[in-house]
Motif scaffolding. Structure first.
Motif, PDB file in Angstrom:
ATOM      1  N   TRP A  27     -18.929 -10.099 -12.123  1.00 37.83           N
ATOM      2  CA  TRP A  27     -18.620  -8.940 -11.283  1.00 37.83           C
ATOM      3  C   TRP A  27     -18.331  -7.719 -12.152  1.00 37.83           C
ATOM      4  CZ3 TRP A  27     -15.357  -5.076 -10.056  1.00 37.83           C
ATOM      5  CH2 TRP A  27     -15.494  -4.520  -8.779  1.00 37.83           C
TER       6      TRP A  27
ATOM      7  N   TYR B  32     -21.501  -6.748 -11.764  1.00 40.09           N
ATOM      8  CA  TYR B  32     -22.954  -6.740 -11.946  1.00 40.09           C
ATOM      9  C   TYR B  32     -23.645  -7.938 -11.296  1.00 40.09           C
ATOM     10  CZ  TYR B  32     -21.993  -3.186 -15.460  1.00 40.09           C
ATOM     11  OH  TYR B  32     -21.581  -2.054 -16.089  1.00 40.09           O
TER      12      TYR B  32
ATOM     13  N   ARG C 128     -16.422  -3.565 -17.357  1.00 37.56           N
ATOM     14  CA  ARG C 128     -17.815  -3.784 -17.778  1.00 37.56           C
ATOM     15  C   ARG C 128     -18.602  -2.471 -17.770  1.00 37.56           C
ATOM     16  NH1 ARG C 128     -16.815  -8.875 -15.330  1.00 37.56           N
ATOM     17  NH2 ARG C 128     -17.102 -10.513 -16.863  1.00 37.56           N
ATOM     18  N   HIS C 129     -18.279  -1.583 -16.836  1.00 34.29           N
ATOM     19  CA  HIS C 129     -18.922  -0.267 -16.841  1.00 34.29           C
ATOM     20  C   HIS C 129     -18.514   0.504 -18.101  1.00 34.29           C
ATOM     21  CE1 HIS C 129     -20.325  -1.055 -12.897  1.00 34.29           C
ATOM     22  NE2 HIS C 129     -19.196  -0.840 -12.282  1.00 34.29           N
TER      23      HIS C 129
ATOM     24  N   SER D 256     -20.350  -0.855 -20.992  1.00 31.58           N
ATOM     25  CA  SER D 256     -21.750  -0.403 -21.045  1.00 31.58           C
ATOM     26  C   SER D 256     -21.841   0.993 -21.660  1.00 31.58           C
ATOM     27  CB  SER D 256     -22.348  -0.363 -19.635  1.00 31.58           C
ATOM     28  OG  SER D 256     -22.407  -1.655 -19.085  1.00 31.58           O
TER      29      SER D 256
ATOM     30  N   GLN E  15     -21.925  -4.589  -1.341  1.00 28.11           N
ATOM     31  CA  GLN E  15     -20.537  -4.477  -1.800  1.00 28.11           C
ATOM     32  C   GLN E  15     -20.109  -3.015  -1.912  1.00 28.11           C
ATOM     33  OE1 GLN E  15     -19.106  -7.350  -2.055  1.00 28.11           O
ATOM     34  NE2 GLN E  15     -20.926  -8.660  -2.120  1.00 28.11           N
TER      35      GLN E  15
ATOM     36  N   LYS F  80     -19.063  -1.070  -4.694  1.00 25.60           N
ATOM     37  CA  LYS F  80     -18.978  -1.153  -6.149  1.00 25.60           C
ATOM     38  C   LYS F  80     -20.043  -0.255  -6.778  1.00 25.60           C
ATOM     39  CE  LYS F  80     -22.242  -5.006  -6.743  1.00 25.60           C
ATOM     40  NZ  LYS F  80     -22.447  -6.372  -7.251  1.00 25.60           N
TER      41      LYS F  80
ATOM     42  N   ARG G  59     -25.168  -2.863 -10.968  1.00 26.91           N
ATOM     43  CA  ARG G  59     -25.951  -2.831 -12.208  1.00 26.91           C
ATOM     44  C   ARG G  59     -27.062  -1.794 -12.101  1.00 26.91           C
ATOM     45  NH1 ARG G  59     -25.720  -3.662 -17.346  1.00 26.91           N
ATOM     46  NH2 ARG G  59     -25.151  -5.867 -17.317  1.00 26.91           N
TER      47      ARG G  59
ATOM     48  N   ILE H 295     -25.381   1.744 -12.481  1.00 23.89           N
ATOM     49  CA  ILE H 295     -24.925   2.091 -13.835  1.00 23.89           C
ATOM     50  C   ILE H 295     -26.133   2.202 -14.773  1.00 23.89           C
ATOM     51  CG2 ILE H 295     -24.507  -0.238 -14.761  1.00 23.89           C
ATOM     52  CD1 ILE H 295     -22.133   2.740 -15.240  1.00 23.89           C
TER      53      ILE H 295
END
Lengths: 68, 395
Positions: free
Chosen positions: A37, A39, B185-186, B189, B374, B376, B379, B382
């Motif tokens: 999550w 992604y 995670r963003h 990246s 969702q 959010k 992927r 981003i």
């Protein structure tokens, strides 16, 4: 008719256990793929619930098999 | 039938049902099939797919005041006046404190476990979350910028330095119900791509808090619509202004972008409108102009009417890309479980583009993300943002 009421055979039971494990693997791959999550294509809640159902299925079929 | 056989049969049937339930769960939650489930369960086709007739009939131009360069500059001044009480943002405003090299110095974490135990969705603090970041090979270190607004409100911004910086600062503004640590995670990246990241939480989240509990309702309550303090919008925008000033004046950044998620998307929209130094802005799932809103789509921090009296949301969008070198790309999740779903945001895209042409502005786009159901930054989203940031067409 009697045959209909016979508990599922060993082969069917094995197939069902494999299907339960496969569901967990698929959910796990979808959850983990691309970095989890946010992604992934599977939210953590979905993965956990699939795991719970799969584990319960394996346990249930296992109890049935062991109860001779 | 003997009792033992019946007992086994019960477990066999239960096992079959549970296997079925496991597979149904996979398809119920898998994004690709979940989209169909949500569309099927929707009250009407207008929720996700079709656009309401009254929205189709509305003319975006009726909600815009900007007509030329002068009006754009005047409205930006009005916006700044409402936020800071001055026609221009104060470019001398600096953080009150800079805590350097957190990864190297490892500040005391004695106060962390209790906070995390109480509420780990909202109170994750930067110095308690360093374990998330210590394994990042591309991350050099993290500073923390502390900005005080008014007498009691303290805001914290995490400044993440990549080992191989590309000279661009990206501000990441999170919204309600989580912290930027949940979006790590963003941030990762961006760090991997060489961007320096200034990560900010919404008011009341993470390290953003009021120093005195008895003041909490009045200063920290601004994020929930209690605007009974002078210039209340400062709590959202002064920390970001101080971070941009710090990055520009102390670190030499001239290329600045901003990404905002959920309520952070709205903050991104306003901040990009009022501060011309933000050349690229990417609000994600964060707002909807009032004339296109459905019930419950105006969170409390967006209910400060003087702000919208100064500049409508559409005017803010125009201001965010009002120079040739500036660009705003808004991203909405078509099947968002939370809010701002559907494709209705496309309705104002052409009007904003036309206004940009009229004032010699840059590029404005609305993108619809239909890859998941969702709330959010996906992927897909981003990846688009990273590609857009990397185009090399910076001023």
């Amino acid at each position: 008719m009697k045959r209909l009421w016979t508990p599922v055979s060993m082969y069917w039971r094995l197939a069902l256990v494999l299907a339960a494990i496969a569901a967990s693997i698929v959910a796990g791959l979808l959850w983990w793929a691309d970095g989890a999550w946010p992604y992934s294509a599977m939210p953590t809640k979905g993965f956990v619930r699939t795991l719970a159902f799969s584990a319960a299925a394996v346990a249930s079929l296992g109890v049935s098999r062991l109860w001779r | 039938m003997r009792g033992r056989t019946r007992f086994r049969l019960c477990f066999d049937v239960l096992g079959v049902l549970l296997v079925l339930a496991a597979w149904v769960t996979v398809f119920y939650y898998w994004d690709s099939t979940r989209v169909y489930v949500k569309r099927w369960k929707a009250d009407s086709p207008y929720v996700y797919d079709e656009i309401r007739p009254e929205h189709l009939a509305a003319d975006a131009h009726d909600y815009m005041k900007i007509s030329d360069r002068d009006s754009a500059d005047r409205i930006r001044g009005d916006l700044s006046q409402v936020i800071w009480g001055a026609r221009q943002p104060d470019h001398a405003l600096m953080p009150d404190e800079v805590r350097r090299d957190l990864l190297e110095k490892r500040p005391d974490t004695d106060d962390c476990p209790e906070l995390e135990y109480l509420d780990n969705e909202t109170l994750l603090r930067l110095h308690c979350q360093l374990h998330r970041y210590e394994s990042w090979q591309d991350l050099a270190d993290i500073d923390e910028l502390v900005v005080q607004v008014g007498p009691v409100y303290l805001s914290s911004i995490g400044l993440f330095y990549p080992r191989d910086p590309n000279g661009v600062l990206v501000i990441f503004q999170n919204g309600y119900a989580s912290t930027y640590h949940h979006q790590y995670r963003h941030i990762h990246s961006l760090i991997q791509a060489g961007y320096t990241v200034a990560a900010a939480n919404h008011i009341g989240y993470g390290d953003n808090h009021c120093r005195q509990p008895n003041e909490l309702a009045e200063w920290c309550g601004i994020g929930w619509g209690n605007f009974n303090k002078p210039l209340p919008m400062r709590v959202h925008f002064s920390p970001l202004l101080a971070a941009i000033n710090y990055a520009e004046r102390r670190m030499g950044f001239s290329r600045i972008a901003m990404i905002g998620f959920s309520a952070g998307g709205w903050i991104t929209s306003v901040m990009a409108a009022v501060d011309e130094r933000i050349d690229r802005s990417y609000p994600v799932a964060g707002f909807m102009p009032p004339y296109l809103q459905r019930e419950g789509e105006r969170p409390p921090d967006q209910m400060y009417d003087p702000l919208f009296d100064a500049a409508s949301m559409l005017d803010q969008f125009v201001l965010a890309a009002d120079r040739e070198s500036r660009r705003q790309v808004q991203i909405f999740n078509q099947y968002d479980r939370c809010c701002y779903e559907n494709r209705r945001a496309l309705l104002y895209e052409d009007a904003i583009r036309a206004a940009e042409v009229g004032i010699g502005g840059g590029e404005f786009r609305v993108l619809i993300d239909d890859t998941h159901p969702q709330h959010k930054i996906s992927r897909w989203a981003i990846s688009f943002i990273l590609e857009d940031l990397g185009k090399g067409d910076w001023p």
